[in-house]
Design a protein around this motif. Structure first.
Motif, mmCIF file in Angstrom:
data_model
loop_
_atom_site.group_PDB
_atom_site.id
_atom_site.type_symbol
_atom_site.label_atom_id
_atom_site.label_comp_id
_atom_site.label_asym_id
_atom_site.label_seq_id
_atom_site.Cartn_x
_atom_site.Cartn_y
_atom_site.Cartn_z
ATOM 1 N N ASP A 32 0.827 -1.206 0.000
ATOM 2 C CA ASP A 32 0.000 0.000 0.000
ATOM 3 C C ASP A 32 0.863 1.259 0.000
ATOM 4 N N THR A 33 1.778 1.328 0.942
ATOM 5 C CA THR A 33 2.691 2.464 1.024
ATOM 6 C C THR A 33 4.073 1.978 1.458
ATOM 7 N N THR A 50 6.799 9.381 3.182
ATOM 8 C CA THR A 50 6.113 8.190 2.686
ATOM 9 C C THR A 50 5.682 8.410 1.240
ATOM 10 N N ASN A 52 2.902 6.394 -1.722
ATOM 11 C CA ASN A 52 1.997 5.273 -1.980
ATOM 12 C C ASN A 52 2.118 4.828 -3.440
ATOM 13 N N THR A 53 1.347 3.826 -3.797
ATOM 14 C CA THR A 53 1.489 3.255 -5.140
ATOM 15 C C THR A 53 0.912 4.155 -6.220
#
Length: 121
Positions: A32-33, A50, A52-53
């Motif tokens: 997910d991340t 971070t 994410n995709t």
């Protein structure tokens, strides 16, 4: 079993650059991340950045404009390009990934072993 393997830490002078890498391997459905956290001596672990995709990123204010997080096209290797490093960036940097082991399962947190970044003044 999921593994996160980090590389790229080290000792650098203030103003220098380092790049951290972290690859996720093992049997899982999706990531997910991915991201980076750090923990300095005597301090709590804090989020650094971070991604994410969908390649949306988030970063703590103290690193914005200096650190860049990126994800490879396969979505399982995350990089942290660190520039204009300061002594206060000294910490152990941990890779994090939120991973679904099976389809429709809840994402769980996984952590790398940590890599030391030391910035000398």
């Amino acid at each position: 079993q999921v593994q996160l393997v980090e590389s790229g830490g080290g000792l650098v002078q203030a103003g220098g650059s380092l790049r951290l890498s972290c690859s996720a391997s093992g049997s899982f459905f999706s990531i997910d991340t991915m991201g980076w956290y750090r923990q300095a001596p005597g301090k709590q672990r804090e989020l650094v950045a971070t991604i994410n995709t969908d390649y949306q990123t988030n970063a703590v204010d103290s690193v914005k404009g200096r650190f860049t997080i990126s994800l490879d096209s396969a979505g399982n290797t995350v990089y942290l390009q660190m520039r204009s490093l300061k002594p206060e960036d000294t910490a152990v940097y941990y890779c994090n990934a939120v991973i679904q082991i099976r389809e429709l399962s809840r994402g769980n947190d996984y952590w790398g072993q940590g890599t030391q970044v030391t910035v000398s003044s």
